[in-house]
Scaffold this active site. Structure first.
Site, PDB file in Angstrom:
ATOM      1  N   LYS A  94       1.012  48.353  73.126  1.00 52.84           N
ATOM      2  CA  LYS A  94       1.831  48.432  71.915  1.00 52.84           C
ATOM      3  C   LYS A  94       1.501  49.663  71.072  1.00 52.84           C
ATOM      4  O   LYS A  94       2.306  50.058  70.224  1.00 52.84           O
ATOM      5  CB  LYS A  94       1.652  47.155  71.086  1.00 52.84           C
ATOM      6  CG  LYS A  94       2.233  45.931  71.757  1.00 52.84           C
ATOM      7  CD  LYS A  94       3.738  45.960  71.628  1.00 52.84           C
ATOM      8  CE  LYS A  94       4.367  44.751  72.272  1.00 52.84           C
ATOM      9  NZ  LYS A  94       5.806  44.700  72.019  1.00 52.84           N
TER      10      LYS A  94
HETATM   11  C1  PLP Z   1       0.312  40.501  74.887  1.00 50.49           C
HETATM   12  C2  PLP Z   1       1.710  40.961  75.111  1.00 50.49           C
HETATM   13  N1  PLP Z   1       2.228  40.826  76.329  1.00 50.49           N
HETATM   14  C3  PLP Z   1       3.495  41.188  76.587  1.00 50.49           C
HETATM   15  C4  PLP Z   1       4.311  41.679  75.614  1.00 50.49           C
HETATM   16  C5  PLP Z   1       5.744  42.011  75.964  1.00 50.49           C
HETATM   17  O1  PLP Z   1       6.013  43.367  75.971  1.00 50.49           O
HETATM   18  P1  PLP Z   1       7.374  43.918  75.430  1.00 50.49           P
HETATM   19  O2  PLP Z   1       7.449  43.593  73.974  1.00 50.49           O
HETATM   20  O3  PLP Z   1       7.298  45.397  75.701  1.00 50.49           O
HETATM   21  O4  PLP Z   1       8.470  43.245  76.186  1.00 50.49           O
HETATM   22  C6  PLP Z   1       3.809  41.824  74.315  1.00 50.49           C
HETATM   23  C7  PLP Z   1       4.676  42.271  73.232  1.00 50.49           C
HETATM   24  O5  PLP Z   1       4.592  41.814  72.112  1.00 50.49           O
HETATM   25  C8  PLP Z   1       2.473  41.462  74.054  1.00 50.49           C
HETATM   26  O6  PLP Z   1       1.923  41.580  72.844  1.00 50.49           O
END
Ligand code: PLP
Length: 459
Positions: free
Chosen positions: A44
């Site tokens: 992120k």
């Molecule tokens: C721990 C975690 N895994 C997966 C995701 C999913 O990724 P994306 O938001 O790019 O779809 C997030 C997003 O908030 C996350 O914090």
């Protein structure tokens, strides 16, 4: 000299690491893109900085401004890093179900954290969504990035994560798998890879309780698909702007339990101490790969974050057992252990009025290391162990002539016969070298560390 001008310049260029154990029996080369190498320990960081950059370019954030987001975890950390590097203030609104740890981490990064009630609807003015929106309206020169619908999120992965994967696989990638939350990391990478090679297949991992899979397969936004689940970061009850369904070829749904167990396996078998949604991504990708992957295929699975935030959850045996995610192992009980002890050996005890020297003679002649002490009515009134008595004798050799009752320790604790080996092993320690139990005929028996080792060795 080789150095970075600021911590945010270290974001990206995370390694691809081959999986060697959890994928056994599945064809192809399976590579994990390990995003916890980013300075905020998650992927992120990439999109948080891009959202700030783009807001600055659009003139929505000026020097001295404030970034406001309703976030509990990884995006907050990325935004906090960006705010530090660029001199902004950060305010995060969180629901009060979030762990104290998460609040403390954001405060440690200098952010202001406002804790809001969980048990109110999103549109309630007290909810963390509403509070974030209100603050955004009230505070001048403030930015509410909204990671769900802000396309800078997808763009960050299109510009960095996708090209890194293409470069590091030398263009040989055939499959890309990612959990889908806001959709940024799936769709940004997918768009880049498909532009390089339209044959790259993409597999999105979804949770039970989320709308994505059904929406992709039927075009129906089915509210009946929505129910509470535990996995953090993936699955949604909304359709974020960042999810472009045309870029996701297949969806696989993963249960909280399968994800949690795979997360623990990634740590123990691969040395990848990762977060819960990483277990979802790997479990789902391998489930799909079992049927479809071929020997020459190269699959990349993105692992979004680090395991530290999940120590109290998937990495806690107690939490796992409480949620029924960890099958209780069949442990031997105290009854099994005493049944295996040689039956003729009646319990040795020593009288509290005997001299310490007599106990030492008994220890050396019989080879036992601890003994219950009894009074003249044969009641258990104390205990002696060779290591403890040795320590006492080194300090004061005269103790050898004293009565046992003057030096003995507390009696060994009696435990029920159904006490299991895992519990016994936590009770039997250096300071408490034995426990006692009554056999079927009511006779007292002793269980020592030696008995536990023997029981474990026999399996
Ligand atoms: C721990 C975690 N895994 C997966 C995701 C999913 O990724 P994306 O938001 O790019 O779809 C997030 C997003 O908030 C996350 O914090």
């Amino acid at each position: 000299m080789y150095y970075y001008k600021s911590i945010i310049d270290t974001i990206g260029n995370t390694p691809l690491v081959q999986l060697n154990s959890v994928n056994q029996g599945i064809k192809g080369t399976i590579l994990a893109k390990v995003e916890y190498f980013n300075p905020g320990n998650s992927m992120k960081d990439r999109m948080a900085i891009k959202m700030i950059d783009d807001a600055e370019k659009r003139g929505e954030l000026k020097p001295g401004g404030t970034i406001i987001e309703g976030t509990s975890g990884n995006t907050g950390m990325g935004l906090a890093l960006g705010a530090i590097a660029r001199g902004y203030k950060c305010i995060f609104t969180l629901a009060d179900k979030q762990s104290q740890e998460k609040i403390d981490i954001l405060r440690a990064m200098g952010a202001e954290v406002i804790v809001c009630p969980t048990s109110v609807a999103p549109e309630d003015p007290r909810s963390y969504y509403s509070v974030a929106r209100r603050l955004n309206e009230e505070i001048e020169n403030s930015l509410y990035p909204n990671q769900y619908d802000n396309l800078s999120n997808t763009e960050a992965h299109y510009e960095t994560t996708g090209p890194e994967i293409w470069r590091d696989t030398d263009g040989k990638i055939t499959h890309y798998a990612a959990g889908v939350g806001t959709g940024g990391s799936m769709c940004g990478v997918a768009r880049y890879l498909k532009e390089q090679n339209p044959n790259v297949l993409t597999i999105g991992l979804d949770t039970y309780g989320s709308v994505f899979k059904k929406y992709k397969e039927t075009g129906i936004f089915d509210e009946k698909e929505i129910y509470p689940y535990l996995t953090e970061g993936i699955g949604e009850d909304i359709l974020p702007e960042n999810v472009d369904f045309s870029l996701i070829d297949h969806f696989v749904k993963v249960t909280d339990k399968d994800a949690a167990i795979m997360t623990r396996r990634l740590s123990r078998e691969e040395g990848l101490f990762v977060g819960w949604s990483c277990g979802s991504a790997v479990w789902g990708a391998l489930e799909w790969g079992k049927e479809h992957l071929k020997e020459d295929d190269v699959m990349v699975i993105i692992l979004p974050d680090h395991g530290t935030r999940y120590l109290g959850k998937v990495y806690s045996d107690t939490w796992m057992k409480d949620h029924g995610f960890l099958e209780e192992r069949e442990y031997a009980s105290a009854k099994n252990i005493i049944n295996k002890q040689s039956g003729e050996n009646a319990l040795s005890t020593i009288y509290q009025g005997a001299r310490v020297s007599e106990a030492i003679a008994l220890f050396t002649s019989t080879g036992i290391s601890q003994i219950p002490v009894v009074d003249d009515r044969d009641e258990f009134v104390g205990s002696l162990s060779d290591t403890k008595i040795l320590t006492q004798l080194i300090e004061n050799p005269e103790l050898r002539n004293k009565a046992i009752k003057d030096v003995m320790h507390a009696p060994f604790q009696f435990v029920p016969v159904n006490t299991t080996l895992d519990v016994l092993s936590s009770m039997i320690t250096r300071d408490n070298p034995a426990v006692m139990v009554r056999d079927a005929s009511g006779l007292p028996r002793i269980i020592t560390q030696h008995d536990l080792l023997e029981s474990i060795a026999e399996g």
